[in-house]
Design an enzyme around this catalytic site. Structure first.
Site, PDB file in Angstrom:
ATOM      1  N   GLY A 184       0.824  -1.195   0.000  1.00 33.33           N
ATOM      2  CA  GLY A 184       0.000   0.000   0.000  1.00 33.33           C
ATOM      3  C   GLY A 184       0.861   1.248   0.000  1.00 33.33           C
ATOM      4  O   GLY A 184       1.944   1.272  -0.592  1.00 33.33           O
ATOM      5  N   ARG A 189      -4.896  -6.308  10.770  1.00 31.77           N
ATOM      6  CA  ARG A 189      -4.611  -7.583  10.110  1.00 31.77           C
ATOM      7  C   ARG A 189      -3.322  -8.233  10.617  1.00 31.77           C
ATOM      8  O   ARG A 189      -3.023  -9.375  10.266  1.00 31.77           O
ATOM      9  CB  ARG A 189      -4.515  -7.376   8.592  1.00 31.77           C
ATOM     10  CG  ARG A 189      -5.827  -6.986   7.930  1.00 31.77           C
ATOM     11  CD  ARG A 189      -5.637  -6.747   6.447  1.00 31.77           C
ATOM     12  NE  ARG A 189      -5.000  -7.891   5.803  1.00 31.77           N
ATOM     13  CZ  ARG A 189      -4.280  -7.817   4.674  1.00 31.77           C
ATOM     14  NH1 ARG A 189      -4.100  -6.644   4.089  1.00 31.77           N
ATOM     15  NH2 ARG A 189      -3.743  -8.898   4.150  1.00 31.77           N
ATOM     16  N   HIS A 244       4.722   0.949  12.740  1.00 33.37           N
ATOM     17  CA  HIS A 244       3.853   1.458  13.803  1.00 33.37           C
ATOM     18  C   HIS A 244       3.794   0.371  14.867  1.00 33.37           C
ATOM     19  O   HIS A 244       3.659  -0.812  14.549  1.00 33.37           O
ATOM     20  CB  HIS A 244       2.465   1.772  13.252  1.00 33.37           C
ATOM     21  CG  HIS A 244       1.483   2.252  14.285  1.00 33.37           C
ATOM     22  ND1 HIS A 244       1.832   3.121  15.305  1.00 33.37           N
ATOM     23  CD2 HIS A 244       0.164   1.985  14.456  1.00 33.37           C
ATOM     24  CE1 HIS A 244       0.758   3.368  16.055  1.00 33.37           C
ATOM     25  NE2 HIS A 244      -0.261   2.683  15.570  1.00 33.37           N
ATOM     26  N   SER A 248      -3.747  38.288   9.664  1.00 28.18           N
ATOM     27  CA  SER A 248      -3.963  39.675  10.070  1.00 28.18           C
ATOM     28  C   SER A 248      -3.833  39.810  11.584  1.00 28.18           C
ATOM     29  O   SER A 248      -3.971  38.833  12.334  1.00 28.18           O
ATOM     30  CB  SER A 248      -5.354  40.144   9.634  1.00 28.18           C
ATOM     31  OG  SER A 248      -6.353  39.470  10.387  1.00 28.18           O
TER      32      SER A 248
END
Length: 335
Positions: free
Chosen positions: A26, A85, A108, A252
């Site tokens: 992926g 998974r 991860h 601003s």
């Protein structure tokens, strides 16, 4: 100071003579596999036969193997499939071939930290987590640059776990930018918290709440969309490039004063207490158990919520307005 590693700290020779299996193709899988290959690493892609990713990998010149075959052939196994998974694929197709001295890697830490993967004691377990989507990791590599990554060592059975992980980070281009050392616990828990409290959950609810407040007060939905969603990218880009200081310098004085005096009224003590509750649930595994059970039950809550969110009126308004912006059509997400 957090330890940082660069090209001079990483030696590709720790991966020489090793075969690296990238499991998944992926966003991260295709980028890491291609970067590794172009850095001279012996790479094989492991996939479920016959799936869409298999065809995509073939179109990129790979000859994919089934996951179990790739795991058997490899010395280093990087798992880059979705978190939910990991357990099933690891138990059925990777674990039987995870023999002594091999290296198991992830980008991860969820599955390892929450014991969805319990590796044997005689293998190295490490993490290299690029801090960008896969397509950006790939693009930066092709341009001779890199994206930062996180490094963590969960288990060092060979005495070379960090050296091999740093070699991997160099091979995907991340040591060009810098690699930060962390732990599986810190990466996993902070990543989940960031997603839930700020990057996804927090931002999504703030956008919808702002839009709904304006619309309920009689303002045009299109005007509310521009003010609460469309212009968010302009602000986020400034924060991304130079932090809150650049953003405040660039808007601003009226906007800056409103930011500094009114923001805490929206995200105040109640929100901070809610964040602490989210973090506690992550630290104690409450969220992880919920998500694991949700997937085991075929995602009834996930699917219901996804359908509800897709039907929110802001999505219909946004679809009409984005059709007026031809430049957006040129930026389709990579598949």
């Amino acid at each position: 100071m957090t330890k940082m590693y660069y090209d001079n700290d990483a030696d590709l020779s720790y991966l020489k003579g090793k075969k690296v299996a990238v499991i998944g193709y992926g966003s991260q899988g295709h980028s890491q596999a291609l970067n590794l290959k172009e850095s001279g690493i012996d790479v094989v892609v492991g996939l479920q036969p016959g799936g869409r990713s298999w065809r995509v990998a073939e179109s990129h010149g790979w000859k994919p193997l089934a996951v179990n075959q790739a795991a058997k052939a490899a010395d280093v196994i990087m798992i880059l499939i979705p978190d939910e998974r990991h357990h099933a694929v690891y138990e059925a197709e990777i674990k039987p071939h995870l023999t002594a001295g091999k290296t198991l890697m992830v980008s991860h830490g969820f599955s390892v930290h929450y014991n969805q993967i319990v590796p044997p004691k005689d293998v190295d377990v490490s993490m290299i987590a690029p801090k960008s989507p896969g397509h950006l990791l790939r693009r930066m590599y092709e341009e001779g640059r890199g994206v930062p990554a996180l490094l963590a060592i969960y288990q060092d059975a060979t005495g070379q776990a960090k050296e091999r992980a740093l070699a991997y980070a160099r091979a995907i281009g991340s040591t060009r930018a810098g690699v930060i050392e962390t732990t599986f616990r810190e990466e996993t828990e902070s990543d989940l918290f960031g997603e839930q409290a700020v990057l996804c959950g927090g931002v999504s609810e703030l956008i919808k709440a702002g839009w709904e407040t304006l619309v309920e007060a009689g303002y045009a939905p299109e005007i509310a969309y521009f003010e609460c969603l469309h212009e968010l990218k302009l602000i986020v880009d400034l924060v991304y490039e130079g932090g809150l200081s650049l953003m405040r310098y660039s808007v601003s004085d009226t906007a800056q004063y409103g930011d500094m005096t009114r923001g805490s009224q929206v995200v105040g003590s109640e929100a901070r207490q809610a964040m602490k509750k989210l973090l506690k649930d992550i630290q104690e595994g409450v969220f992880a158990r919920e998500w694991i059970l949700e997937n085991q039950a075929n995602r009834p809550v996930f699917n219901a919520l996804a359908n509800r969110e897709a039907a929110h009126p802001i999505e219909e308004v946004g679809q009409r307005l984005r059709a007026m912006m031809p430049w957006l059509k040129e930026k389709k997400l990579l598949q």
